[in-house]
Design a protein around this motif. Sequence first.
Motif, short mmCIF file in Angstrom:
data_model
loop_
_atom_site.label_atom_id
_atom_site.label_comp_id
_atom_site.label_asym_id
_atom_site.label_seq_id
_atom_site.Cartn_x
_atom_site.Cartn_y
_atom_site.Cartn_z
N SER A 196 8.53 0.20 -1.94
CA SER A 196 9.79 -0.40 -1.53
C SER A 196 10.26 0.30 -0.26
CB SER A 196 10.85 -0.25 -2.64
OG SER A 196 12.13 -0.60 -2.16
N HIS A 197 10.87 -0.45 0.65
CA HIS A 197 11.34 0.14 1.91
C HIS A 197 12.44 1.17 1.67
CE1 HIS A 197 8.97 -2.43 4.46
NE2 HIS A 197 9.44 -3.53 3.89
N SER A 198 13.14 1.06 0.57
CA SER A 198 14.26 1.98 0.28
C SER A 198 13.88 3.07 -0.71
CB SER A 198 15.45 1.19 -0.27
OG SER A 198 15.10 0.52 -1.47
N ARG A 199 12.60 3.27 -0.96
CA ARG A 199 12.15 4.26 -1.96
C ARG A 199 11.25 5.29 -1.31
NH1 ARG A 199 9.97 1.36 -6.82
NH2 ARG A 199 12.21 1.28 -7.32
N LYS A 244 9.85 7.69 7.84
CA LYS A 244 9.44 6.31 7.56
C LYS A 244 7.94 6.15 7.70
CE LYS A 244 10.36 1.52 8.91
NZ LYS A 244 11.13 0.63 9.83
#
Length: 616
Positions: free
Chosen positions: A391-394, A366
């Motif tokens: 993006s936090h999920s990319r 992260k």
Amino acid sequence: MELLAAAFSAACAVDHDSSTSESDARDSAAGHLPGSESSSTLGNEATPEECPALADSPTTLTEALQMIHPIPADSWRNLIEQIGLLYQEYRDKSTLQEIETRRQQDAEIQDNVDGSPASEETPEEDEEEEEEPASPPERKAVPQICLLSNPHSRFNLWQDLPEIRSSGVLDLLQPEEIRLQEAMFELVTSEASYYKSLNLLVSHFMENERLKKILHPSEAHILFSNVLDVMAVSERFLLELERRMEENIVISDVCDIVYLYAADHFSVYITYVSNQTYQERTYKQLLQEKAAFRELIAQLELDPKCRGLPLSSFLILPFQRITRLKLLVQNILKRVEERSEREGTALDAHKELELVVKACNEGVRKMSRTEQMISIQKKMEFKIKSVPIISHSRWLLKQGELQQMSGPKTSRTLRTKKLFREIYLFLFNDLLVICRQIPGDKYQVFDSAPRGLLRVEELEDQGQTLANVFILRLLENADDREATYMLKASAQSEMKRWMTSLAPNRRTKFVSFTSRLLDCPQVQCVHPYVAQQPDELTLELADILNILDKTEDGWIFGERLHDQERGWFPSNMTEEILNPKIRSQNLKECFRVHKMDDPQRSQNKDRRKLGSRTRQ
């Protein structure tokens, strides 16, 4: 998990015919004669030689525990204090021994295949061997588990403890139980070695008065993070393990203690490891920009206490320990009896450790991914409709340059240098962005597509010009249309790596249903490797991996058994495991470690946890 279960079933089928002979071979190697049993009672002076009847009486671990006295606390503490190995040295020795053991097993099977005397025995000779147990029983040879074979290491085995030798317990326990005792003992003594190394990191480096004056408090905080919290947890953990050892020289269990600490205290590891990206960066900057820091660290590293090890090897200790601890619990799990209480505690401990290790990995990723995504977006200029990159999920999976074929496929264009044009790809976990590199270290985006709408196809061999060429099809691109690109890679390995990343579910050479499950090729790591690209896999010594694909220019796409992580790595970092029985056993052990919780075990988990706390 269904695939793993199928693998287990297939492995059992492969191994079924030879299971009996393997069991006899293991007993023979351990010095245990089939048909002979150990004593359940032990006189003050009697031995199997003096009283053969003792060897004919069965024993259980419970009976052994009732008979053997505790280790004196002073004796145990002296042992811990005399451990001479730093944790870094311990890890090297134990993993190298593990590698060498597998090499020997591979050599044995190859000798048999090549027609060694062992494979050419006559039936008469076999019969004679089978009759040997009828002779008067001899004292059982103790299985030698030489994890640390250096006699000067001052790192003892459980079976070498004076209290163990003098008690007669080695004559009571079966070879498999002795191996289990060694596995549990290794977890305890390795924690002592780890604590010793942590203590050296704090006392010799962190608390050095000269270093405190050189470092700004913020630099010291980033460099050493919460190592004091980590050391405090390790100290309490080691004390709990010591108390368990002092209860009885035959260790009842250690995984229940591991479970409690993993669930309630090991979050300090997540905090420390998540800081790793900033720690490494700060350490490099200090070495480059502060001469006083660089000179002092070099001087401290020369101290004999450090055994020639650099500060960086001490800073990475917590991450190495939490991953190693999971493997040590796996080693215990492979040796405990199935469907036993000790198997339940080992599975619980392993599951909690997996959660901690996963959280540590996610913490590191992260931190680094956020910075990387910001940097990439700053370099992009969109010729098409802008796509939000951050993006936090990319996260980034792979990036690099390929050659795009331009113009019709004619004999005239094949002879020109303008057949291919350079393009640059950024592949994220959910998105593909296609660019052209422009001056100023910038990238002009001219197409994109969701990763789930990508298809790849390898071209048939069409000569040198079209070597390493593959087709990339975007089922729906930035203009909501289907688009096709013919792309050329610099080498076969680069082509396969791109194809695997672009379409991860594509069937590869070794991933067909039958070949992978029955006897998938395997390798073990003999040289550590640090991943250089996002699609690569970092390897530790003695890692075992299934081969999913490989290239002619020396790269392997594999799956590590103990955590199911996949990635590419150089083949010269590994050795192939040739023994099919070992490969089959590795699959079965993998299934056992990762098998799903059964309802009965889940119901008993809280009861075991409460019982462990009461005992402590």
